[in-house]
Design a protein around this motif. Sequence first.
Motif, mmCIF file in Angstrom:
data_model
loop_
_atom_site.group_PDB
_atom_site.id
_atom_site.type_symbol
_atom_site.label_atom_id
_atom_site.label_comp_id
_atom_site.label_asym_id
_atom_site.label_seq_id
_atom_site.Cartn_x
_atom_site.Cartn_y
_atom_site.Cartn_z
ATOM 1 N N TRP A 23 0.944 -1.435 0.446
ATOM 2 C CA TRP A 23 -0.441 0.006 0.419
ATOM 3 C C TRP A 23 0.859 1.239 -0.102
ATOM 4 N N GLU A 69 -5.097 0.639 -6.371
ATOM 5 C CA GLU A 69 -4.973 0.427 -4.363
ATOM 6 C C GLU A 69 -4.611 -0.232 -3.891
ATOM 7 N N ASN A 70 -3.061 -1.216 -4.735
ATOM 8 C CA ASN A 70 -1.535 -1.631 -3.938
ATOM 9 C C ASN A 70 -1.549 -2.992 -4.874
ATOM 10 N N SER A 100 -3.134 6.095 -3.005
ATOM 11 C CA SER A 100 -1.802 5.424 -4.465
ATOM 12 C C SER A 100 -1.694 7.061 -4.444
#
Length: 658
Positions: A586, A628-629, A646
């Motif tokens: 993240w 998002e990740n 992000s």
Amino acid sequence: MKYIWLFVILLCGCAGQSFLNVQADYRNVLNISNWPQGIREGVSLFSDLGAWHGFAFIPDSVGMAGGFSGPMSMASNYAVGSYTAVASVVVDGVLQEVTNAIVEKSYFPGRMIQSFTWETLTLTQEIVFVNNRTSLLRTRVRNTGGPKEVKIIYEGSFFTQYFQGQVIDGRTVYLEFPATKCCFEIEAGEGCHAVVRDGKYRFETEVRKFGRGEEREDMFVYSAYFNDEPEHVKHPVLEENPFEESEPFFEMAAQRWERYIEKLFENKSELFTNLKYRRIAVKCLMTLMANWRSAAHDLLHDGGYPSYWGFSTGFWSWDSWKIAAAIGRWEPELAKDHIRALFDYQTEEGMIPDFVSRIKYINNLRDTKPPLASWAVEEIYDADGDLSFVEEMFDRLLRYHNWWYAYRDVDQNGLCEYGATDGTLQAAAWESGMDNAVRFDSTEMLKGELPKAWSMSQESVDLNTYLYDEKMTLARFARLLNREEFANQLEKDAGILADRIRQIMFDDENGYFFDVRLKSHALIPVYGPEGWLPLWAGVANQKQADQVRNIMMDVNRFNSFVPLGTLDLSHPRLEPERGYWRGPVWLDQAYFGIRGLRNYGYDKEANELTLKILNNCQGLLGDQPIHENYNPLTGETLNAPHFGWSSAHLLLMMFEYK
């Protein structure tokens, strides 16, 4: 409206050609070609100024001349239709086939442009947004050959299972989605006749005679609003009539986005000498502005979606703080509204909801989120120096800070826990922001003395680090507001808390910070990003920072292909692909780690990790969206695209590179 018209005063000069020259480096940093089939999830699009609609390019494979995908509703996960303003161009009685045209599509910051060029005729279409409810779609047809007669029919579609359509006043198409109260109007200029039938709408022009070199323009005004809003909100007054003169609107959009980019690159990061990293920065900017939603219904201030993909109901507090910290660099007034939008629903006790919705009865007060609001306000203040905003927020921030000690310190020992108002572990885990982190696998819920006060059975190092940072930030604010004694007390309290974190939550043998059990203060030896938060806040002493640095830079722990994931790579419960907070990277937590290294003199290591993230996260250097990740082992994109925090933290990483 309060944002856009300011730029007319601040900026001058002609934007038309300079807009394209200045921004040529940022053409198509995002691929926004899509063909929606009802649900718009997964669709990449262009939206601006907090508007409640957006557009995409129609994929070339569809074979349509002109037109755009959508419009897409930003109040739901639905597109209005697959396409709008598709042009059937008939020249001297012959339909111009798209297969015979040279096609060029460009998504610039703040503008979509596409052109279809046949042998002696060019059709160009552009879209800009002009306020928080309205966009303009301009079509220009230019004759490059001899005299000819041209007729154009513009067609769009709508999904009849969701939308109802009708014609108003002969040249306006009205589309309504009753389930969401969301309405769309498409108004054409004089000379266009509108028809709605069987899930399609069309605007027909008269046959027009074109001389050599002659150009004609058709303008469409798109409005998206809610049917129960006041008229002045549905249709903000435009300073000019776009049907009479369109260019000022397009110039104004160009000037505004030029200012955004100029402000973005006022930062003199060494990275910005390289075009590939400037393009990432502009992609972040465009992502954040596409997620901007204006005040509507029970959202009393403008704010930002975490992502317009799957998050179409309101604003989340943790996301809002982080997004505001970045947006403040180029649009501080908008950043302030991101903060206000959550504090509009602060409870009497001081709690901030986890989530606020356009329909307030679904606001989430089961939990809050980690206390980064003061940090965000400080970032905004450092960007614009507006002390009045600090004064406006100070008492509210202090109430929120004190709420933690009243409702989330079950044993009243000065170290707080994550918890929930409903006593559920699910909501308590949400409150941490790290929903399914391994460190919470064996925790339990304990009831506090006050009503709705429940805590986990562990004291978290990240939470108490955030609270330390809040004390120091509030102390700075207090001094700015001439409350010296209060500032001194906050600093004293911060010093006591820092000592406790260093003494109780640091494992000398293993060289890392951990959560601890209540009462016994037994360490919970799970290596996650919470362990480097004390470096970000300046809590750790140098020896502790040195040890944490070694673990962060260990290729068998956190220094992976994309570094600084949410779980030690050697942990048996690592799930790098589908683990959510059990392995994926993240970028907010990666930023906190990198900033922490810089705080203790590890700029070389911080630069190394920053470059690995920028170069190895899938799609950052191309035209894919920011996610998002990311998978720490492969760099693969995971979960929601177009992710706000992000984007915000990538910018903060780049700003601080040295």
